[in-house]
Design an enzyme around this catalytic site. Structure first.
Site, PDB file in Angstrom:
ATOM      1  N   ARG A 230      28.882 -91.890  32.434  1.00  0.00           N
ATOM      2  CA  ARG A 230      29.150 -91.744  33.869  1.00  0.00           C
ATOM      3  C   ARG A 230      27.892 -91.831  34.730  1.00  0.00           C
ATOM      4  NH1 ARG A 230      32.408 -86.338  33.289  1.00  0.00           N
ATOM      5  NH2 ARG A 230      31.249 -86.372  31.321  1.00  0.00           N
TER       6      ARG A 230
ATOM      7  N   GLY B 157      27.112 -87.714  25.715  1.00  0.00           N
ATOM      8  CA  GLY B 157      27.777 -86.581  26.355  1.00  0.00           C
ATOM      9  C   GLY B 157      26.884 -85.787  27.283  1.00  0.00           C
TER      10      GLY B 157
ATOM     11  N   MET C 292      33.554 -97.641  28.818  1.00  0.00           N
ATOM     12  CA  MET C 292      34.354 -96.847  29.741  1.00  0.00           C
ATOM     13  C   MET C 292      35.495 -97.694  30.287  1.00  0.00           C
ATOM     14  SD  MET C 292      31.339 -94.748  31.762  1.00  0.00           S
ATOM     15  CE  MET C 292      30.227 -96.164  31.850  1.00  0.00           C
ATOM     16  N   LEU C 293      36.716 -97.265  30.032  1.00  0.00           N
ATOM     17  CA  LEU C 293      37.897 -98.014  30.430  1.00  0.00           C
ATOM     18  C   LEU C 293      37.928 -98.200  31.938  1.00  0.00           C
ATOM     19  CD1 LEU C 293      40.399 -99.291  29.120  1.00  0.00           C
ATOM     20  CD2 LEU C 293      41.641 -97.168  29.626  1.00  0.00           C
TER      21      LEU C 293
ATOM     22  N   CYS D 214      38.298 -91.502  21.500  1.00  0.00           N
ATOM     23  CA  CYS D 214      39.155 -91.369  22.683  1.00  0.00           C
ATOM     24  C   CYS D 214      40.343 -90.464  22.382  1.00  0.00           C
ATOM     25  CB  CYS D 214      39.640 -92.744  23.135  1.00  0.00           C
ATOM     26  SG  CYS D 214      40.666 -92.679  24.622  1.00  0.00           S
TER      27      CYS D 214
END
Length: 338
Positions: free
Chosen positions: A244, A222, A29-30, A110
């Site tokens: 997340r 996901g 995750m950037l 991405c």
């Protein structure tokens, strides 16, 4: 009265064996999965496969900073590369392998405009031959696994046949490990954030892919936000990748080894997690780093507990201040009701 003190004896040991268990991994995750977050995550799970943020080939080959720095305690650790030039990808893979990374992962998922303009990320799903060429070039120069993270489709190219054609072509060059984000990506019209939320999840398609390709190791990514969901998915696929939820509610990682990986390990307490972080934080500060470089990653540790808002607020208001030290963490911890 609660207290928290640095305990040098609680530092996590280096994983010299570097054995990769792909049952559970944390998504790249950037701006999130930097080396400080990864160290924090490793405290709670010794088995999780950790990924770097996506790093472009240009940054590694031409950038002025060290984009491959990591803590030895992070192993097993995968580098996610962004690029589409097979020669450059091979050079970067070799550099990363020499630096001790355990896996190279190619980003084919991405959807951001910036990534597309660089001709990498999800747009590469439309060029499976190029992806296969890139995978082959990297595999020629490294002995560590070369894997691919992708979507189930892009734009109107979202049929199961499109997905299997991509898999067929890439696996023919020796890629045996794929992580599938169970949403397609819209390359135009949606932001990267919207592409993580708006396209509907299609877990059944990934399940079917595993049935049709039983020889491949397939991980599903996901919308996964609980241990129960992970267990359910693992009845159909080989691994789960969580993004997340692992960042915003990081204490969920404390259950991964025992609940998903079959490791007979007691679940840590949040206080023990902080104890193990303290020596690392002290080293970072002594090296000239700022406290908020690390506290931004641990702010969700007490999510759902009484006093968690006080913890978050105190860290947010004080960790960024000049000269802020571990006393900020101790004070914030004192405001949590355990």
């Amino acid at each position: 009265m609660k207290s928290i003190e640095p305990n040098k004896n609680l530092e996590i040991p280096m994983n010299s064996a570097k054995i990769i268990d792909r049952t559970f991994s944390i998504a790249p995750m950037l701006d999130w999965t930097d080396r400080h977050y990864r160290y924090f995550a490793r405290i709670m799970s010794k088995q999780a496969l950790l990924y770097t943020e996506m790093v472009t080939t240009g940054a590694i080959l031409h950038g002025k900073g060290d984009y491959l720095a990591y803590n030895e305690e992070e192993h097993p650790l995968a580098l996610q590369l962004g690029g589409s030039n097979s020669v450059e990808l091979a050079k970067c893979a070799k550099i990363a392998s020499d630096r001790g990374y355990d896996e190279i992962n190619l980003n084919v998922g991405c959807p951001s405009d910036r990534v597309q303009n660089g001709r990498f990320g999800a747009c590469l799903m439309a060029e499976p031959e190029l992806v296969a060429e890139c995978v082959d070039a990297m595999k020629q120069v490294v002995d560590i696994p070369v894997t691919v993270k992708t979507r189930i489709g892009i734009d109107d190219f979202d049929s199961y046949e499109f997905l299997t054609q991509f898999i067929d072509i890439v696996q023919a060059k020796g890629c045996t490990d794929f992580t599938i984000h169970a949403r397609k990506a819209w390359l135009n019209g949606l932001s990267p954030k919207e592409n993580r939320e708006i396209p509907p999840l299609d877990y059944e398609r990934v399940y079917l892919l595993k049935k049709d390709y039983p020889h491949l190791h397939l991980s599903l990514n996901g919308g996964i936000n609980s241990i129960e969901q992970m267990k359910s998915h693992l009845e159909h696929v080989d691994g789960v990748m969580v993004g997340r939820e692992a960042y915003n509610n990081p204490f969920i990682l404390s259950q991964v080894d025992s609940q998903l990986c079959g490791i007979d390990a007691s679940v840590m307490t949040r206080a023990e997690v902080i104890e193990q972080m303290m020596p690392y934080i002290e080293r970072h500060l002594k090296q000239g780093g700022r406290l908020n470089h690390i506290t931004r990653h641990i702010i969700g540790l007490f999510q759902g507990l009484p006093g968690s808002r006080n913890w978050r607020r105190y860290l947010s208001e004080n960790a960024h201040k000049q000269g802020a030290g571990i006393e900020v963490i101790k004070t914030a911890f004192s405001k949590v009701e355990l």
